[in-house]
Enzyme design. Sequence first.
Site, PDB file in Angstrom:
ATOM      1  N   CYS A 177      13.467  10.899   7.350  1.00 34.89           N
ATOM      2  CA  CYS A 177      13.281  10.261   8.972  1.00 34.89           C
ATOM      3  C   CYS A 177      14.654  10.477   9.497  1.00 34.89           C
ATOM      4  CB  CYS A 177      12.858   8.788   8.981  1.00 34.89           C
ATOM      5  SG  CYS A 177      13.905   7.792   7.781  1.00 34.89           S
ATOM      6  N   GLU A 223       9.285   1.366  11.295  1.00 37.30           N
ATOM      7  CA  GLU A 223      10.347   2.395  10.983  1.00 37.30           C
ATOM      8  C   GLU A 223       9.818   3.718  11.183  1.00 37.30           C
ATOM      9  OE1 GLU A 223      13.450   1.543  10.606  1.00 37.30           O
ATOM     10  OE2 GLU A 223      13.468  -0.190   9.706  1.00 37.30           O
ATOM     11  N   GLU A 244       9.199  15.915  15.974  1.00 36.11           N
ATOM     12  CA  GLU A 244       9.665  15.882  14.533  1.00 36.11           C
ATOM     13  C   GLU A 244       9.104  16.862  13.529  1.00 36.11           C
ATOM     14  OE1 GLU A 244       8.235  12.315  12.313  1.00 36.11           O
ATOM     15  OE2 GLU A 244      10.110  12.024  11.595  1.00 36.11           O
ATOM     16  N   LYS A 261       0.960  -1.332   0.063  1.00 33.59           N
ATOM     17  CA  LYS A 261       0.167   0.063   0.116  1.00 33.59           C
ATOM     18  C   LYS A 261       0.768   1.153   0.123  1.00 33.59           C
ATOM     19  CE  LYS A 261      -2.185   2.822   2.789  1.00 33.59           C
ATOM     20  NZ  LYS A 261      -1.814   3.954   2.063  1.00 33.59           N
TER      21      LYS A 261
HETATM   22  P1  NAD Z   1       1.929   8.101   8.134  1.00 24.62           P
HETATM   23  O1  NAD Z   1       2.006   7.023   9.220  1.00 24.62           O
HETATM   24  O2  NAD Z   1       0.675   9.181   7.992  1.00 24.62           O
HETATM   25  O3  NAD Z   1       1.479   7.194   6.739  1.00 24.62           O
HETATM   26  C1  NAD Z   1       2.349   6.067   6.347  1.00 24.62           C
HETATM   27  C2  NAD Z   1       1.503   5.078   5.720  1.00 24.62           C
HETATM   28  O4  NAD Z   1       0.489   4.589   6.520  1.00 24.62           O
HETATM   29  C3  NAD Z   1       0.742   5.700   4.510  1.00 24.62           C
HETATM   30  O5  NAD Z   1       0.485   4.775   3.400  1.00 24.62           O
HETATM   31  C4  NAD Z   1      -0.794   5.762   5.202  1.00 24.62           C
HETATM   32  O6  NAD Z   1      -1.700   5.964   4.304  1.00 24.62           O
HETATM   33  C5  NAD Z   1      -0.795   4.688   6.068  1.00 24.62           C
HETATM   34  N1  NAD Z   1      -1.632   4.654   7.087  1.00 24.62           N
HETATM   35  C6  NAD Z   1      -1.974   5.688   7.874  1.00 24.62           C
HETATM   36  N2  NAD Z   1      -3.025   5.247   8.900  1.00 24.62           N
HETATM   37  C7  NAD Z   1      -2.852   3.820   8.871  1.00 24.62           C
HETATM   38  C8  NAD Z   1      -3.431   2.977   9.493  1.00 24.62           C
HETATM   39  N3  NAD Z   1      -4.447   3.176  10.616  1.00 24.62           N
HETATM   40  N4  NAD Z   1      -3.571   1.500   9.519  1.00 24.62           N
HETATM   41  C9  NAD Z   1      -2.620   1.112   8.384  1.00 24.62           C
HETATM   42  N5  NAD Z   1      -1.846   2.104   7.541  1.00 24.62           N
HETATM   43  C10 NAD Z   1      -2.106   3.248   7.932  1.00 24.62           C
HETATM   44  O7  NAD Z   1       3.261   8.876   7.401  1.00 24.62           O
HETATM   45  P2  NAD Z   1       3.639   9.700   6.515  1.00 24.62           P
HETATM   46  O8  NAD Z   1       3.174  11.147   6.938  1.00 24.62           O
HETATM   47  O9  NAD Z   1       3.095   9.300   5.090  1.00 24.62           O
HETATM   48  O10 NAD Z   1       5.257   9.936   6.566  1.00 24.62           O
HETATM   49  C11 NAD Z   1       5.889  10.602   7.272  1.00 24.62           C
HETATM   50  C12 NAD Z   1       6.405   9.755   8.559  1.00 24.62           C
HETATM   51  O11 NAD Z   1       7.396   8.810   8.180  1.00 24.62           O
HETATM   52  C13 NAD Z   1       7.573  10.751   9.411  1.00 24.62           C
HETATM   53  O12 NAD Z   1       7.008  10.471  10.908  1.00 24.62           O
HETATM   54  C14 NAD Z   1       8.659  10.107   9.086  1.00 24.62           C
HETATM   55  O13 NAD Z   1       9.653  10.181  10.201  1.00 24.62           O
HETATM   56  C15 NAD Z   1       8.397   8.727   9.097  1.00 24.62           C
HETATM   57  N6  NAD Z   1       9.290   7.810   8.127  1.00 24.62           N
HETATM   58  C16 NAD Z   1      10.304   7.140   8.857  1.00 24.62           C
HETATM   59  C17 NAD Z   1      11.418   6.471   8.299  1.00 24.62           C
HETATM   60  C18 NAD Z   1      12.107   5.383   9.052  1.00 24.62           C
HETATM   61  O14 NAD Z   1      12.710   4.711   8.252  1.00 24.62           O
HETATM   62  N7  NAD Z   1      12.216   5.450  10.158  1.00 24.62           N
HETATM   63  C19 NAD Z   1      11.467   6.504   6.877  1.00 24.62           C
HETATM   64  C20 NAD Z   1      10.646   7.646   6.396  1.00 24.62           C
HETATM   65  C21 NAD Z   1       9.638   8.151   6.972  1.00 24.62           C
END
Ligand code: NAD
Length: 479
Positions: free
Chosen positions: A282, A248, A383, A173
Amino acid sequence: MLRSKMLINGELVDSISGRIEIIYNPADQEPVAEVSTGSRDDARLALQSAQKAFSAWSSTHSNWRAEILHEAAGLVRRRTDEIATLLTQEQGKPLKDARKEILASADVLDYYAEEGKRNFGEWIPASSRNSRSLVIKQPVGVAAIITPWNLPVDLMAWKVGPALASGCTVVAKPPNLAPLAATAFIQAINDAGALPGAVNVVHGPGSEVGAELVENSISRKIAFTGETATGRWIMEHAALHIKRISLELGGQSPLIVCRDASIDKAADACVQRAFFNMGQLCISINRIYVAEEVADEFISKLVDRTIRLKVGNGLEPGVDLGPMFSHDQRQKTKEHIADAIQKGAKILCGGHEPEGKEYERGFFFLPTVLVDVDHSMRVMREETFGPVAPIMRFKTLDDAIDLANDTEYGLASYIFTNDLTTAIQAAEKLEAGGIGINVNNVAELQAPFGGWKQSGFGRELGHYGLEEYLEIKHIRFGF
Ligand code: NAD
């Protein structure tokens, strides 16, 4: 207009409901593509397709799966321009960075094609003369892969590569606001000859499609990158079926610049890692601690480099920084800066949108350097996920390490020093899954990547990445 469809059982399909969403370019808010957007029903279909394909895919030889993954890597490389353009248009990053992301993702497929062949077991001496113990590792089953918008292709590759190489089948997804490039990447794996249903893509909101992937009993593994709050929700709901999960999550990464460091190298590294992808990374450098003896020199060099960065539409040549991903991301960045100013911080450069007609419709923002900050401010605690480099001075290394560790996150920490003892002591004391010493990136294809504390758990990349998709089986022989 391009229509990005879902991929289920080897076929490109529209969603059951026929729902369509438009993806807009963050540089000018012009429409880029239509996306066929699914719901829980589509997610169930995709899971069933992956479940049906599991027996056949997991029984194929790892050499054969390697051939498919190498072929897919070649297709991705041949399609780099097309996929990178989609990535820039949907996410905003400069085309040169988008191309690097696509090529790096092809490398991940090549790496796991070979790593999948090294799924070694163990023959263990038993405690009695007439028994033996053999350990083998087998694929977990259907892996649900959920990724964010900031590196939508790379982070998909980090999961899909090892999942398929290990013999798992996949339902992916991509992020609902930036699904185009990630879908095109997975399409290449399907085109390379993966069995129908081995890799599926379903589009839609996390609260519906993502939630179904987590809660449905068919998925046996959830690999997630995204916000800590979403990771917490996934952990709670995956508990229902005691699923394997790797998370992650967010970061708040510190950089320590010691008085013996090469200040030019530290400033170069910092300007790149604080502002690359508009700070929406991140492992961005989010907090900077500089030894007071070299602070003035470092700050002046950082500001000098920052004001030379060219902000603009990522499709134009020579652009260093594109727009931010969304209005909300930019608004959050502004709020964090305003909070810091109100508590006594000073802006040395940036802090507002660039001026000019070409910036009016996009979510542009100037990279910002702040001084006189402290840990009461949101930029130092939360963040920001924006192009902000807040700087504090320190007196002793112990003070700097205490400040660096004063966070709920633990993804990456960076230190610049030319003293070996300082480097070793800091590397051992810093609380993070990745420590960069005189480098500004802890993501290395052959080494483990992941977080401590609320940055999550589980490891991607290297042979550790493969282990996340394997179950351990002990086979005991008696004779
Ligand atoms: P997000 O958590 O809003 O969304 C990530 C994914 O999860 C999307 O595909 C979203 O549609 C899905 N999602 C949302 N709610 C969900 C649920 N209830 N159940 C299942 N899936 C769900 O994150 P974002 O805003 O897209 O990305 C930014 C975040 O990602 C930042 O916090 C960043 O630090 C983190 N990030 C972490 C890493 C790492 O390796 N640690 C790498 C890149 C980004």
